[in-house]
Design an enzyme around this catalytic site. Sequence first.
Site, PDB file in Angstrom:
ATOM      1  N   GLU A 307       0.994  -1.228   0.337  1.00 52.60           N
ATOM      2  CA  GLU A 307       0.222   0.164  -0.135  1.00 52.60           C
ATOM      3  C   GLU A 307       0.762   0.993   0.186  1.00 52.60           C
ATOM      4  O   GLU A 307       1.598   1.434   1.032  1.00 52.60           O
ATOM      5  CB  GLU A 307      -0.513  -0.191   0.700  1.00 52.60           C
ATOM      6  CG  GLU A 307      -2.272   1.569   1.218  1.00 52.60           C
ATOM      7  CD  GLU A 307      -3.084   1.412   2.437  1.00 52.60           C
ATOM      8  OE1 GLU A 307      -3.264   2.335   3.177  1.00 52.60           O
ATOM      9  OE2 GLU A 307      -2.947   0.669   3.215  1.00 52.60           O
ATOM     10  N   LYS A 439      -8.226 -14.891  16.101  1.00 48.84           N
ATOM     11  CA  LYS A 439      -8.425 -14.758  15.031  1.00 48.84           C
ATOM     12  C   LYS A 439     -10.375 -14.463  14.699  1.00 48.84           C
ATOM     13  O   LYS A 439     -10.070 -14.905  13.868  1.00 48.84           O
ATOM     14  CB  LYS A 439      -8.228 -15.454  14.871  1.00 48.84           C
ATOM     15  CG  LYS A 439      -6.105 -16.152  14.412  1.00 48.84           C
ATOM     16  CD  LYS A 439      -6.046 -17.198  12.891  1.00 48.84           C
ATOM     17  CE  LYS A 439      -4.901 -17.586  13.347  1.00 48.84           C
ATOM     18  NZ  LYS A 439      -3.870 -18.428  14.294  1.00 48.84           N
ATOM     19  N   ASP A 515       2.424 -13.923  12.912  1.00 45.49           N
ATOM     20  CA  ASP A 515       1.037 -14.623  11.820  1.00 45.49           C
ATOM     21  C   ASP A 515       0.016 -13.497  11.838  1.00 45.49           C
ATOM     22  O   ASP A 515      -0.803 -12.901  12.380  1.00 45.49           O
ATOM     23  CB  ASP A 515       0.379 -15.628  13.572  1.00 45.49           C
ATOM     24  CG  ASP A 515      -0.720 -16.058  12.337  1.00 45.49           C
ATOM     25  OD1 ASP A 515      -1.364 -16.010  11.391  1.00 45.49           O
ATOM     26  OD2 ASP A 515      -1.385 -17.487  12.860  1.00 45.49           O
ATOM     27  N   HIS A 613      -2.698   9.770  -1.844  1.00 49.50           N
ATOM     28  CA  HIS A 613      -3.089   8.641  -1.812  1.00 49.50           C
ATOM     29  C   HIS A 613      -2.901   8.468  -3.740  1.00 49.50           C
ATOM     30  O   HIS A 613      -2.912   7.477  -4.869  1.00 49.50           O
ATOM     31  CB  HIS A 613      -4.617   8.128  -2.112  1.00 49.50           C
ATOM     32  CG  HIS A 613      -4.218   7.963  -0.410  1.00 49.50           C
ATOM     33  ND1 HIS A 613      -3.791   6.316  -0.448  1.00 49.50           N
ATOM     34  CD2 HIS A 613      -4.007   7.921   0.657  1.00 49.50           C
ATOM     35  CE1 HIS A 613      -3.803   5.657   0.840  1.00 49.50           C
ATOM     36  NE2 HIS A 613      -3.588   6.622   1.257  1.00 49.50           N
TER      37      HIS A 613
END
Length: 628
Positions: A307, A439, A515, A613
């Site tokens: 990004e 998670k 993770d 952006h």
Amino acid sequence: MEASRRSAVKPVIVLKPSKRFPLVEDTPGKASDALPLPLYLTNAVFFTLFFTVVYFLLSRWREKIRASIPLHAVTFPEIVAIFAFVASLIYLLGFFGIDFVQSLIIRPSGDVWSGEDYEEENEVLLHEEDARTVPCGQALDCSVPSLPHMARNVTAQRLFDEKPVRVATEEDARKVSCGQAVDCSLHSLPPRPPIVTSQKLFHEKTVIVTTEEDEEIIKSVVAGTLPSYSLESKLGDCKRAAAIRREALQRLTGRSLSGLPLDGFDYESILGQCCEMPVGYVQIPVGIAGPLLLNGREYSVPMATTEGCLVASTNRGCKAIHLSGGATSILLKDGMTRAPVVRFSTAKRAAELKFYLEDPENFDTLAVVFNRSSRFGRLQSIKCAIAGKNLYLRFTCSTGDAMGMNMVSKGVQNVLDFLQTDFPDMDVIGISGNFCSDKKPAAVNWIEGRGKSVVCEAIIEGDVVRKVLKTSVESLVELNMLKNLTGSAMAGALGGFNAHASNIVTAIYIATGQDPAQNVESSHCITMMEAVNDGKDLHISVTMPSIEVGTVGGGTQLASQSACLNLLGVKGASKDVAGANSRMLATIVTGAVLAGELSLMSALAAGQLVKSHMKYNRSSKDMSNLSS
């Protein structure tokens, strides 16, 4: 002598093309080769188009003559017809007259290959698999006439190799065939040529060279007679297994993996612990934000992301923090959780176990049983919740420098086995009952915490807010209240009272071998801003109750991720205090989130988000061209 014959490096012989032994066959090209349609369809289309437009143009010509209209006054359909006529005429002339045109304009292909300018531009590498070194002067079964046949089995496309190569000239070949002395410092020609698998070489950038043995294995995998997951154990070579699996996958799917790299990775390092059935690896760029001045120390923060603006924005936040004297982070809690679910025949029995586990007199006994699983795992607490006759047991323990999921699971299993003695009617449904909660966004993590709970704060001077962040203290405080607090509450957010904490957490997690899926709860964050020092300066803080990180185990042992941990000074297990490195990593993550929140909120307050952006996060490539 034997040691000299067993060379670890497989040499390569380069054959120089000549008039007698061309590398490619002299097959003239045709105009129809440039079109994807079958030949008979292509000819039919252009024949039909040619006669149709000829008939149309002649008819229009006759009508113009009758109506006394100038022939040069053409309409749009006539212009289209003229272009179609020219295109079809060029095709038909090219198809039926290509040999004649080539004979006038282009030299024969044999002359092209024999030119001195092209000798070095068209080298073909023949890789040897099982060659043997033969003393100079010995008779070799490598007569010259066999060379062209071997050369045609390899695509005449220039291939590059990092290793130095020796050029075998035609003169050397004649010497070998006559038994004369030749410089035989390299291996002899291979007894059998390698099999070259190539698919659409003008579209593919890689040519896969396999031996006959590998080709048989690939065919077995494609046919389903050899399981793909067993290649590593059967071959004993992880990289070779990945290459064979990759080629079999391409043949099964008919899709190319040319953009997915295979070389340059240690496949032995992931065997049995990080990834199964590998076919390559994905490359993600790593940027550096910082220095981040945190607790009096400077850190260069690695961020793996695709990004645009993310690293630059975080870097600006680090600069603002540094110019204002740095940030301070405090570790509030450190404990990984696992919550099995058990079931009884009645709710009364489930409640009895709940009272037993929450009784302080029984905790020491349970801790001894739990702590047997690891020298680092230490039981901290047990929290129970009942749903009917089902009981959820949330164990919390310290795990040293490991993230600790496996460690706490082993300790929980020891306790469950111990409880079976006093509660034989207990039925263990699952080692994880989602009361952990791993998670998944969950209120229990937001309230109780999971992993490392950290708060980080900084006071940003008013001058820095204006000059570096290009906004004001009042604008930041107002925007934070309306966006991060009120706006998130309106959305019913759970732990999402921030601007983009997940961006920074995920980028650091990927770079350091954590993770990535645990960014769900690790990104729980509330960002607070208020004006201090009579409204001149800005106090900003982020509170993150569920940062789940480790510096040992999992992906942290991979070379790239280990290098990023080393950059932060938290590689491996701490030699001084158990768990110190993982706790330090958690505070660095929180400090980077603070910098990212500060910069993004400033961009929003100043109205710079869209502009930045469009400048840094917009692809300049035509995606339609890439897809084609």
